[in-house]
Scaffold this motif. Structure first.
Motif, short mmCIF file in Angstrom:
data_model
loop_
_atom_site.label_atom_id
_atom_site.label_comp_id
_atom_site.label_asym_id
_atom_site.label_seq_id
_atom_site.Cartn_x
_atom_site.Cartn_y
_atom_site.Cartn_z
N GLN A 149 13.03 -1.65 20.89
CA GLN A 149 11.90 -2.09 20.08
C GLN A 149 11.70 -0.79 19.10
OE1 GLN A 149 8.94 -3.61 22.80
NE2 GLN A 149 9.79 -5.82 22.65
N ARG A 155 1.08 0.22 17.61
CA ARG A 155 2.35 -0.19 18.44
C ARG A 155 3.38 -1.07 17.68
NH1 ARG A 155 3.84 -0.68 23.65
NH2 ARG A 155 5.39 -2.32 24.25
N ASN A 156 3.28 -1.81 16.72
CA ASN A 156 4.10 -2.53 15.90
C ASN A 156 4.45 -2.01 14.52
OD1 ASN A 156 4.95 -4.33 18.18
ND2 ASN A 156 3.19 -5.44 17.67
N THR A 157 3.98 -0.68 14.30
CA THR A 157 4.09 -0.36 12.96
C THR A 157 5.51 0.00 12.62
OG1 THR A 157 1.83 0.92 13.03
CG2 THR A 157 3.41 1.81 11.49
N LEU A 211 11.82 -0.66 14.88
CA LEU A 211 10.78 -0.31 14.18
C LEU A 211 10.97 1.15 13.09
CD1 LEU A 211 7.57 -0.56 16.70
CD2 LEU A 211 8.62 -2.08 14.82
#
Length: 358
Positions: free
Chosen positions: A270, A201-203, A274
């Motif tokens: 978001q 998810r936060n890559t 990213l």
């Protein structure tokens, strides 16, 4: 490793009768023995292509009889920065000349250019220029390409960015032949196995690019070792037969970084950070604010507001409301034409005037 072989070969390994498997082994042996060490023309540009170039150089030294030579084609340095005063070289240029000591050829078009040495195979990795039929015909085995997606999904020049922007749960790498007329429509010689490579998810894009670059580099060398670049080519792509979505990955433009709070949800914003890094918006005075970092404050706006970006007394940072109703905070920004990272102070002044005049 077994997954790097075509699907039909993997199935033979488990279920084919012995005679069939021996016949395939004999054919594979004949295929391997029919190819001399390769004279490769490598076309690359960015850090994604650097991983494949290093893997080829390593294979040339460690795998006997696989590669005779590697010549590198890359684009010329470009003027960038304010006033276009900075000359920026593509990463593969430094690696090829300074680190690997390879012969290089700098071109910005294939028109009127011919490789100065005989070539067996063209390998294009994140190159940016279409390799025309005239050049492909000069190579004994044509050309192949390493593409960071599960083709045919995310065909186009920016598959890694769009994998994150579209919030794909998985992606992958495909090695395909170079099509003589179209980008990303060749025969798939190898593809990351189902269900693909997971995207956390936060890559951030740099981490995903490095992961895919290493996977693609290993897959490329495996294709060369197993001589899968030699015709007839077998299409081993599995993604097209799945029920997963298929979309295009066009070039990223300046407008893709624009945050429109009327249409972009917090998840969208978001994902944009990213995939693309810095974003931008237009303040009420018409000036651009570059957004370096935002925070989701994990709540929805309970107040009926006239504007989707504002200042609150006692807080040093601007607030915004995304299209989904969730509230965020601009943590760090740069105001157009002023010192980097100091944009919030000026933005707050602009928003103060907004509250007084709007």
């Amino acid at each position: 490793m077994l997954w790097r072989l075509p699907a039909s070969v993997r199935s033979l390994s488990f279920s084919a009768p012995r005679g069939t498997l021996r016949a395939y082994s004999a054919d594979a042996t004949m295929r391997c023995s029919s190819a001399n060490p390769l004279r490769i023309l490598f076309c690359g540009s960015d850090n994604f292509s650097v991983a494949s170039l290093r893997a080829l150089d390593n294979a040339k030294r460690e795998v006997s009889g696989l590669i005779h030579s590697v010549d590198v084609v890359h684009r010329p340095a470009k003027h960038t920065g304010r006033g276009l005063k900075t000359l920026k070289e593509v990463p593969v240029a430094h690696v090829a000349t300074e680190e690997l000591k390879l012969a290089t050829h700098v071109i910005d078009t294939f028109t009127g250019w011919t490789p100065p040495v005989p070539i067996d195979l063209i390998i294009a990795v994140s190159f940016g220029l279409f390799v025309p039929p005239r050049i492909l015909s000069l190579a004994k085995y044509g050309g192949i390409n390493v593409h960071p997606s599960l083709l045919p999904d995310l065909r186009g020049p920016a598959p890694i960015e769009h994998a994150i922007l579209k919030r794909r749960e998985r992606t992958g790498v495909s090695v395909q032949t170079l099509h003589p007329e179209h980008f990303d429509q060749g025969t798939i010689l190898a593809q990351a196995p189902a269900p693909g490579i997971q995207i956390n998810r936060n890559t951030i894009i740099a981490a995903l690019q490095d992961q895919l670059a290493q996977a693609g580099a290993q897959m490329l060398v495996d294709v060369l070792k197993h001589k899968k670049y030699i015709s007839p080519h077998e299409d081993v792509g599995w993604y097209a037969n799945s029920s997963e979505p298929i979309d295009h990955a066009p070039k990223i433009t300046k407008q893709d970084r624009f945050v429109d709070f009327d249409t972009k949800t917090m998840d969208d914003i978001q994902a944009m950070h990213l995939a693309l890094g810095d974003l931008w918006l237009i303040l009420p005075n018409g000036q651009r604010l570059v957004i370096h970092k935002t925070n989701d404050i994990q709540k929805r706006d309970a107040v009926r507001r006239e504007h989707n970006i504002w200042k609150d007394e006692g807080f040093p940072t601007p607030f915004f409301r995304a299209a989904c109703g969730r509230i965020g905070m601009i943590v760090s920004s740069t105001y157009a034409g002023q010192r980097a990272g100091q944009g919030n102070r000026k933005a707050m002044q602009v928003l103060f005037k907004q509250d007084r005049t709007w």
